[in-house]
Design a protein around this motif. Structure first.
Motif, PDB file in Angstrom:
ATOM      1  N   LEU A  58       0.434   9.147   3.139  1.00  0.00           N
ATOM      2  CA  LEU A  58      -0.567   7.244   3.563  1.00  0.00           C
ATOM      3  C   LEU A  58      -0.475   6.002   3.551  1.00  0.00           C
ATOM      4  O   LEU A  58      -0.609   5.362   3.828  1.00  0.00           O
ATOM      5  N   ARG A  59       0.527   6.220   2.312  1.00  0.00           N
ATOM      6  CA  ARG A  59       1.738   4.474   2.573  1.00  0.00           C
ATOM      7  C   ARG A  59       2.215   4.808   4.159  1.00  0.00           C
ATOM      8  O   ARG A  59       2.607   3.368   4.785  1.00  0.00           O
ATOM      9  N   GLN A  60       2.391   5.087   5.019  1.00  0.00           N
ATOM     10  CA  GLN A  60       2.799   5.625   6.471  1.00  0.00           C
ATOM     11  C   GLN A  60       1.414   5.149   7.569  1.00  0.00           C
ATOM     12  O   GLN A  60       1.923   4.091   8.588  1.00  0.00           O
ATOM     13  N   PHE A  61       0.427   6.161   6.949  1.00  0.00           N
ATOM     14  CA  PHE A  61      -0.428   6.396   7.881  1.00  0.00           C
ATOM     15  C   PHE A  61      -1.091   5.108   7.676  1.00  0.00           C
ATOM     16  O   PHE A  61      -2.204   6.526   7.206  1.00  0.00           O
TER      17      PHE A  61
ATOM     18  N   PRO B 297     -10.457  -3.034  -3.331  1.00  0.00           N
ATOM     19  CA  PRO B 297      -9.280  -3.690  -1.674  1.00  0.00           C
ATOM     20  C   PRO B 297      -9.728  -2.253  -0.701  1.00  0.00           C
ATOM     21  O   PRO B 297     -10.329  -1.939  -1.173  1.00  0.00           O
ATOM     22  N   SER B 298      -9.011  -2.600  -0.056  1.00  0.00           N
ATOM     23  CA  SER B 298      -9.199  -1.649   0.896  1.00  0.00           C
ATOM     24  C   SER B 298      -8.560   0.134   0.682  1.00  0.00           C
ATOM     25  O   SER B 298      -8.517   0.286  -0.913  1.00  0.00           O
TER      26      SER B 298
ATOM     27  N   LEU C 122      -6.850   4.374  -3.008  1.00  0.00           N
ATOM     28  CA  LEU C 122      -6.263   5.731  -3.140  1.00  0.00           C
ATOM     29  C   LEU C 122      -4.814   5.761  -3.984  1.00  0.00           C
ATOM     30  O   LEU C 122      -4.906   6.712  -4.440  1.00  0.00           O
ATOM     31  N   LEU C 123      -4.338   4.542  -3.314  1.00  0.00           N
ATOM     32  CA  LEU C 123      -2.518   4.787  -4.345  1.00  0.00           C
ATOM     33  C   LEU C 123      -3.161   4.269  -5.602  1.00  0.00           C
ATOM     34  O   LEU C 123      -2.483   5.009  -6.625  1.00  0.00           O
ATOM     35  N   THR C 124      -4.447   3.693  -6.426  1.00  0.00           N
ATOM     36  CA  THR C 124      -4.152   3.031  -7.432  1.00  0.00           C
ATOM     37  C   THR C 124      -4.835   4.466  -8.163  1.00  0.00           C
ATOM     38  O   THR C 124      -4.414   4.212  -9.349  1.00  0.00           O
TER      39      THR C 124
ATOM     40  N   LEU D 158      -6.758  16.262   0.603  1.00  0.00           N
ATOM     41  CA  LEU D 158      -5.967  15.627  -0.474  1.00  0.00           C
ATOM     42  C   LEU D 158      -6.622  15.271  -1.860  1.00  0.00           C
ATOM     43  O   LEU D 158      -6.526  14.141  -2.956  1.00  0.00           O
ATOM     44  N   LEU D 159      -6.573  13.805  -0.729  1.00  0.00           N
ATOM     45  CA  LEU D 159      -6.731  12.263  -1.247  1.00  0.00           C
ATOM     46  C   LEU D 159      -7.670  12.067  -1.368  1.00  0.00           C
ATOM     47  O   LEU D 159      -8.066  11.161  -3.173  1.00  0.00           O
TER      48      LEU D 159
END
Length: 690
Positions: free
Chosen positions: A172-175, A191-192, A197-199, A34-35
């Motif tokens: 994702l933020r947690q792992f 970026p990492s 992915l967050l962006t 999904l990510l």
């Protein structure tokens, strides 16, 4: 443990069994899947626009007070809600509504609306917009990030995907995923993976929608680089695995020297160079993996004959596979013409061969009595066995898949030894695409045409000039030359404005009663096709009406004129391949492209390129630009390439750095290479099979 890859989407709130099944149909099974399912566009809901400044086709947020809400009965029943702010007024129109919805849009309420501005019967309107009505006089806060819009499927709404994605981002933020690319490589300034992915799923308005969608944003480039590196890792690993196997060292030169001395022409410098490259490979105890590209008429078949004679003289068998029976028949005829004076037989194997003849060929191959066989897909079927297969030659590789190439190679696999592989293509492949699709192969280019060949002159004419073209065909035939007339369909079709080959053949027979007109199409029996081609090749027929089955392999030097019906229906590479059937002698040749107006913009560009150049590599580049890699390669090769995020046209400058980085990772970090393959090419074990 990779928590993202291990966690099923069914564990997310709001993803029930039905939704999970539908997402699985999109290839989405885990949180990691999904990510990597990126938005295809974004909506800016972070700021409110003034109603008085709206323009059609804008996707905007507006806020206003409800002036009235009415049900209208005109051609179609609709709910019309008028709102206004300090700058102006606009209507919201709903065709699907209920009483509860009408009552919620109460006069005097504040409402926030998001949608596309369109021109309606009352001026500018929103049709079925998203909206929220103020609660206790207050509207909720505006979005802080751009709103993603995802590719979806029936039964899965955007709100469902967004809700699942919010939970996936929390995981994702947690792992956070492990960064598998070296910090000092092609991704050093990016970026990492976590931050990228967050962006991409929740970008700041300042990130810019154009940069996010156009491939220039660092977050997207981070994923593109990693995906390209993963594919190059697979290519290089497959190549290393194949090179680790043994192969027979072949060093026969006498037979080809005899053939060369008997030829009525000289080899070009490019042919000699490529033959030397091939012979150097064949002399090694590891398998040759070589792709030979050559424009139409460049002499690839003779280069293949040199490799075949080397193997035969060294005591090994050779299999040449072509994608169509017509092309295979042409190769068979060429090899028979060249090899018969040397005392060598050329076997033939195709699906249309009778059972008795087929058994005889299979027996000759398994017992080693046949040194060279030419055929179609029938060659890699299970019942076909070779005694000592040392070289496989695949023509027009893009019509096959990697698995089919390896299936033929495995016919000669003996413990840790495999045959050499030679791949031919008359479709010049742009360099970056070749690195991405044929990255496991070395590449040779025959970039020189035989001396005396003149560039083909190309004319582009509307179908209304058909009578003039027929008159030109008649004059050409009376002067002693031969002509191809190519059609895109076999039978008449009401839905397509294309002349069928059979109808065209009939019409040309009537219009040109003093000429012999032959007909060839894919639905004819092989014997009928062969007879028609023989009549044309032998000069008995002056005009050959054909479908695109003559695209490759047909060689009639006396044919100096080609007419192509409905040229606007074909891609550039196919047009170029067909045009290459003329211009094979010393006389000036011509190609007439007949088109059916009106032309699309793409068709105009294609025909303009054909008129301007005969350079196969330039044509391939333009074709790739117009069609994109997916359509250019066809489904078989595209399925093996299967890029999810990278775009070979948009991101072509990243291909070479990705290949360099992939080689480094394979050498220095084999565990990272395996993890990249697992992340990006799930289930690629068969793909990597060597």
């Amino acid at each position: 443990m990779n928590e993202l890859a291990a966690r099923s989407l069914a564990t997310l709130k709001g993803v029930g069994p039905k939704t999970a099944e539908r997402l699985a149909g999109m290839g989405l099974h885990t949180v990691e899947d999904l990510l990597f399912h990126l938005p295809f566009r974004y909506e800016d809901r972070t700021q409110v626009a003034e109603i008085g400044r709206l323009r059609p086709e804008q996707h905007v947020v507006v806020e206003g007070e409800i002036l009235r809400t009415d049900i209208l009965f005109s051609r179609r029943r609709s709910l019309l809600c008028s709102i206004r702010d300090h700058s102006g007024q606009i209507n919201l129109r709903f065709f699907h509504f209920n009483a509860q919805q009408k009552n919620s849009l109460e006069v005097g309420q504040q409402v926030r609306v998001f949608g596309e501005v369109r021109v309606g019967s009352t001026g500018l309107e929103f049709f079925h917009p998203e909206y929220v009505v103020a609660v206790d006089g207050a509207l909720p806060q505006l979005e802080r990030c751009l709103t993603p819009v995802y590719p979806t499927t029936d039964g899965v709404h955007q709100r469902t995907l967004r809700g699942a994605m919010e939970q996936a981002l929390a995981v994702l933020r947690q792992f956070p995923p492990k960064d598998l690319l070296p910090a000092d490589g092609a991704a050093a300034h990016l970026p990492s993976l976590r931050d990228a992915l967050l962006t991409l799923h929740a970008p700041d308005p300042d990130d810019g929608i154009d940069a996010l969608l156009g491939g220039t944003h660092p977050a997207l480039q981070r994923l593109v680089v990693e995906e390209m590196v993963a594919h190059q890792v697979v290519m290089l690993a497959r190549r290393a695995g194949q090179k680790a196997l043994g192969a027979p060292a072949l060093q026969g030169e006498r037979l080809f020297r005899q053939l060369r001395e008997s030829l009525p022409f000289q080899l070009t410098g490019a042919q000699q160079r490529v033959i030397e490259e091939i012979n150097t490979d064949l002399a090694q105890p590891s398998p040759m993996l070589r792709l030979v590209q050559g424009d139409v008429g460049a002499g690839k078949t003779l280069v293949a004959a040199a490799a075949a004679l080397n193997a035969i003289e060294s005591g090994y068998q050779v299999a040449l596979m072509a994608p169509t029976e017509l092309l295979a028949e042409q190769h068979h005829a060429s090899f028979q013409r060249w090899l018969a004076p040397l005392g060598l037989e050329v076997a033939w194997l195709s699906g249309s061969l009778g059972q008795k003849a087929r058994r005889e060929v299979e027996s000759a191959l398994s017992e080693g009595r046949a040194g060279l066989v030419v055929g179609t897909h029938a060659l890699f079927q299970e019942r076909v066995q070779f005694q000592r297969l040392g070289l496989t030659i695949i023509d027009e590789q893009h019509r096959f898949g990697v698995h089919q190439r390896l299936a033929l190679r495995d016919k000669g696999r003996s413990q840790q030894q495999v045959p050499h592989q030679l791949v031919l293509t008359a479709t010049p492949i742009p360099r970056t695409l070749a690195m991405s699709v044929y990255g496991d192969l070395d590449t040779s280019v025959i970039d020189e045409l035989p001396p005396g060949r003149q560039p083909i002159e190309t004319l582009v004419l509307p179908a209304s000039r058909r009578a003039d073209v027929i008159a030109r065909v008649h004059a050409a035939a009376r002067s002693g030359t031969q002509i191809y007339w190519v059609c895109t369909l076999i039978e008449e079709s009401d839905s397509l404005q294309a002349q069928a080959a059979e109808a065209t053949w009939q019409a040309l027979c009537e219009a040109l009663p003093d000429l012999t007109v032959a007909l060839v199409h894919g639905r004819m029996k092989p014997a009928e096709k062969a007879a028609a081609m023989a009549r044309f090749a032998g000069g008995e027929a002056q005009l050959l009406v054909a479908t695109t089955v003559i695209e490759v392999g047909v060689d009639v030097p006396n044919a100096t004129l080609m007419v192509m019906e409905n040229a606007e229906r074909l891609g550039l590479s196919q047009l170029h391949q067909l045009r290459g059937r003329v211009g094979r002698g010393a006389e000036q040749s011509y190609c007439v492209l007949l088109y059916q107006p009106p032309l699309s913009l793409t068709a105009k560009k294609r025909l303009a390129v054909m008129r301007e150049t005969t350079d196969g590599f330039r044509i391939a580049e333009e074709d790739l630009r117009l069609r994109g890699p997916g359509e250019w390669l066809g489904t078989r090769q595209t399925g093996e390439l299967s890029l999810r995020i990278a775009d070979l046209m948009r991101d072509e400058e990243l291909v070479e750095p990705a290949r360099t980085l992939a080689a480094r990772i394979l050498s220095e970090q084999p565990d990272a290479a395996k993890a990249l393959e697992k992340r990006w090419l799930k289930g690629s074990q068969d793909y990597l099979d060597v």
